[in-house]
Write an enzyme that holds these catalytic residues in place. Structure first.
Site, PDB file in Angstrom:
ATOM      1  N   GLU A   1       0.849  -1.213  -0.121  1.00  0.00           N
ATOM      2  CA  GLU A   1       0.002  -0.018  -0.084  1.00  0.00           C
ATOM      3  C   GLU A   1       0.816   1.254  -0.158  1.00  0.00           C
ATOM      4  O   GLU A   1       0.468   2.242  -0.615  1.00  0.00           O
ATOM      5  CB  GLU A   1      -0.830   0.035   1.232  1.00  0.00           C
TER       6      GLU A   1
ATOM      7  N   HIS B   1     -11.375  -6.104   8.299  1.00  0.00           N
ATOM      8  CA  HIS B   1     -12.159  -5.705   6.935  1.00  0.00           C
ATOM      9  C   HIS B   1     -13.393  -4.757   7.335  1.00  0.00           C
ATOM     10  O   HIS B   1     -14.436  -4.982   6.660  1.00  0.00           O
ATOM     11  CB  HIS B   1     -12.664  -6.817   6.367  1.00  0.00           C
TER      12      HIS B   1
END
Lengths: 337, 410
Positions: free
Chosen positions: A60, A129
């Site tokens: 990322e 998540h």
């Protein structure tokens, strides 16, 4: 007018922007050939080629850092971070680099990029998540933070974000991707195909950044909400019968103080709802703004309804989620104060 | 019952500490002219040895020898010498200005002048560097006005960055110099992204990333190598190994890897080490790597083996952590002296002309400094306005910042 899911609306926005501006590029984990784990970029690589839409390594910080370099070159990267929970390794690139580049270089270099991230819970994603990290962005000078609540806004806000000349954090409530959600997890979800806010025009239009929308007019209490919580608030108002005015913030920073203040001055009461954890959440900022600007109009203390200050649990997801019952109790409490 | 003995914890230590005798005998140094010069389209696996050798051109007799020599004319070398001498004079004056309280902070290049000055001359207009705080030679050799650099250091009324950045964190887009970040390694991957963009747009420009030996431990260094090798980005990835990351010796970041350059091998990136104090060698290797990038052959990793003679910054005292005479013992010498001696050996320069040039350069630096100070220093004279502080956070000032500016009374 065609009806689209939020996923389709986002894909349509990317398609429109990629057609209009050849500098718009899309990349991230799994977004190329496969079209993204939520399918928001489906078909874009096939349509625009691998120089415009491609897969990235699972890095990322690398993704955002590369996007900063691309944006400084003159491209307009629209990056997908697969889940907002995965953005932490990229946080330095977002905060110290993307957000500061214009300022520190006195405009010689800019970072017109968009970081799209699915946010929030309600899909049994557990603590990695399901997070709502918006306050980590709203606290950073130089970032615009957007949270759409429906397909029409998602498309218009995303096009506005891609066309904006500064970095934008675009948080997509994943619970709303395929249909509105009223907070009752045991009920079937109404698809966007049957919901008026599923109406999404073809072609180019924008929803301006920094402007809130009044979703439901009312006189008894103002509810400040965004994303999934807009629908939870609507359900709570309907179930309690309280004449609540529901404001969908749409953009958190820059925030629409004018709309917030006008509503609270009218109703005299304010309930703030968000899914992110309570302490130091964006609700604290909203509460302070209401207090500073509406104190003499308030007839009850400002109340916040938020996720508990725990990691997002898996099995107890529906005890964590701020549902209509909790919002309803808050509405009653400010009416009785 | 387990028969295992207690484990022991390993922390690398430099060979010598203050009070000891400097010793670089464990640093294997290739002879000048010894290391081969492969074609730029060589397969990375065929030059694995170049990640362990040191490419050198100038020998002990000040001659340019071997396959990496012969690329620069007398006038180009004289220009290079002038750039390095200018950077050194600039450093001396700015270091003193900091001691006089005219600015908060300064970082000098003593001993490392060849790296950035020689690299810059191998680039073309439009290429972009993503530098760290110790590559001002890219600006000096690129013709960026010293006055602008000084005004940035003084954060005065003419500061191109309006007083928003620490001294020496320059930004000069038109000179191929990306805005320097205070956070380390972040820009290595940005350089790769910029280079990817150039390739995506079928442009001809290339990028150069810069990092120090210590910061190669940051995850962004590794992200940059992944992206550069995956997308074959037209980028030159430079590692300046000046032996010291503030007080931490290079062995802490390097760990068990043989060299910093060797880190590129696992990524399939051609990786070379070069004598960072040899202007000719730096320029030759830079040209090789830049040609590779320009010909779409992908990234190259270069480790410059050099030595930071001065302190890390004006806030550092190296005598606390290394022998005071260590820099004298550095086996690769002084880049200015080495190029000067080479030019004298070539008959293109003399001691007298060198002295004269030193005086001229210092006079030009002092003249620029006087002019810069006429526009203010950090604590005296004209400044960027407090109103400027609110500008440029966003392209257009949002309402909340406008309200704060009003509250601040500016």
């Amino acid at each position: 007018m065609p009806r689209r899911t939020m996923v389709e609306a986002i894909r349509d926005a990317l398609d429109v922007c990629m057609q209009r501006d050849e500098n718009v590029v899309v990349f991230g984990e799994d977004v190329g050939y496969f079209g993204g784990v939520f399918r928001c970029t489906q078909g874009l690589q096939q349509k625009f080629g691998t120089s415009r839409c491609f897969d990235a390594p699972i890095s990322e910080s690398g993704i955002v850092g590369a996007a900063v370099g691309m944006a400084a070159y003159g491209l307009r990267p629209c990056v997908e971070i697969q889940f907002a929970d995965y953005m932490y390794p990229a946080y330095d690139q977002i905060v110290s680099e993307a957000a500061r580049l214009r300022y520190r270089s006195n405009g010689q270099f800019t970072a017109p990029l968009v970081l799209r991230m699915p946010t929030g819970g309600g899909i049994f994603g557990g603590q990695t998540h399901s997070q709502s990290p918006e306050a980590l962005f709203t606290h950073v000078s130089g970032l615009t933070t957007v949270v759409p609540s429906n397909p029409y806004d998602a498309k218009g806000l995303l096009i506005a974000s891609i066309e904006d000349n500064d970095p934008v954090i675009f948080l997509e409530p994943k619970r709303l991707y395929n249909g509105p959600f009223d907070g009752h997890h045991e009920r079937p979800v109404m698809p966007w195909a049957r919901h008026p806010q599923g109406e999404v025009p073809d072609g180019h239009y924008t929803v301006p950044l920094g402007k809130a929308a009044v979703r439901r007019e009312g006189n008894a209490v103002t509810v400040l909400a965004y994303g999934t919580m807009v629908f939870v608030a609507e359900t709570a108002a309907a179930e309690t019968g309280i004449d609540a005015e529901i404001i969908d913030l749409r953009t958190l920073v820059p925030y629409d103080l004018e709309t917030i203040v006008a509503s609270v001055k009218k109703t005299g009461r304010c309930v703030i709802v968000h899914e992110a954890t309570l302490t130091s959440g964006f609700g604290a900022e909203l509460s302070a703004l209401v207090q500073e600007n509406c104190f003499y109009h308030l007839e009850a203390p400002v109340v916040r309804v938020a996720g508990w200050d725990t990691p997002y649990p898996h099995a107890q997801e529906w005890d964590y989620f701020p549902g209509p019952a909790r919002v309803g109790r808050a509405l009653k409490s400010v009416m009785e104060a | 019952m387990s028969s295992a003995r207690p484990l022991s914890f390993h922390v690398p230590e430099p060979a010598v500490r203050p009070g000891g005798t400097p010793d670089f005998s464990d640093v294997p140094i290739s002879r000048a002219g010894e290391v081969r010069r492969p074609d730029v389209d060589v397969a990375p696996e065929e030059i694995r040895d170049l990640a362990f050798a040191i490419i050198r051109v100038l020998n002990r007799d000040s001659e340019a020898v071997g396959p990496w020599a012969g690329l620069l004319s007398d006038s180009e070398l004289l220009e290079g010498l002038r750039h390095m001498m200018t950077l050194r004079a600039f450093d001396a004056r700015m270091q003193m200005a900091q001691r006089q309280g005219k600015t908060s902070f300064y970082m000098q290049h003593m001993g490392e002048e060849a790296v950035s000055c020689a690299f810059r001359k191998a680039l073309e207009p439009g290429d972009m560097n993503f530098p760290t705080y110790r590559q001002a030679g890219l600006l000096i050799a690129g013709g960026y006005p010293m006055l602008d650099m000084m005004c940035q250091i003084y954060s005065n009324a003419l500061d191109p960055l309006k007083g928003r950045q620490l001294p020496v964190l320059y930004s000069a887009r038109e000179h191929g110099f990306f805005s320097v970040s205070g956070n380390l390694a972040t820009q290595y991957i940005q350089a790769v992204g910029w280079a990817m963009a150039s390739a995506m747009k079928r442009d001809t420009r290339i990028a150069a990333g810069w990092i120090g030996d210590g910061s190669t431990a940051e995850s962004d260094f590794h992200a940059a190598l992944v992206f550069a090798s995956t997308y074959k980005a037209p980028v030159v990835l430079n590692i300046v190994n000046n032996q010291w990351a503030i007080s931490t010796f290079q062995g802490i970041a390097r760990g068990g890897s043989g060299t910093f350059a060797a880190r590129g091998l696992g990524f399939g990136i051609p990786s070379l080490r070069v004598d960072g104090n040899d202007y000719l060698a730096v320029h030759a290797v830079a040209r090789w790597a830049i040609e590779r990038a320009r010909r779409n052959l992908g990234p190259t990793l270069i480790e410059y083996v050099t030595y930071r003679v001065g302190a890390h910054s004006t806030s550092d005292d190296p005598s606390v952590y290394r022998p005071k005479t260590e820099s004298d013992a550095w086996p690769l010498g002084d880049p200015v002296l080495r190029l000067k001696n080479h030019l004298i050996r070539r008959g293109a320069w003399s001691e007298e002309r060198h002295k004269q040039a030193e005086a001229e350069i210092m006079a030009s630096v002092i003249a620029a400094q006087k002019e810069a100070e006429s526009h203010g220093t950090l604590h005296t004279g004209p400044h960027p306005s407090a109103r400027d502080m609110f500008e440029g956070v966003f392209e257009e000032m949002p309402p909340h910042l406008r309200r704060q500016r009003q509250q601040g009374g500016v």
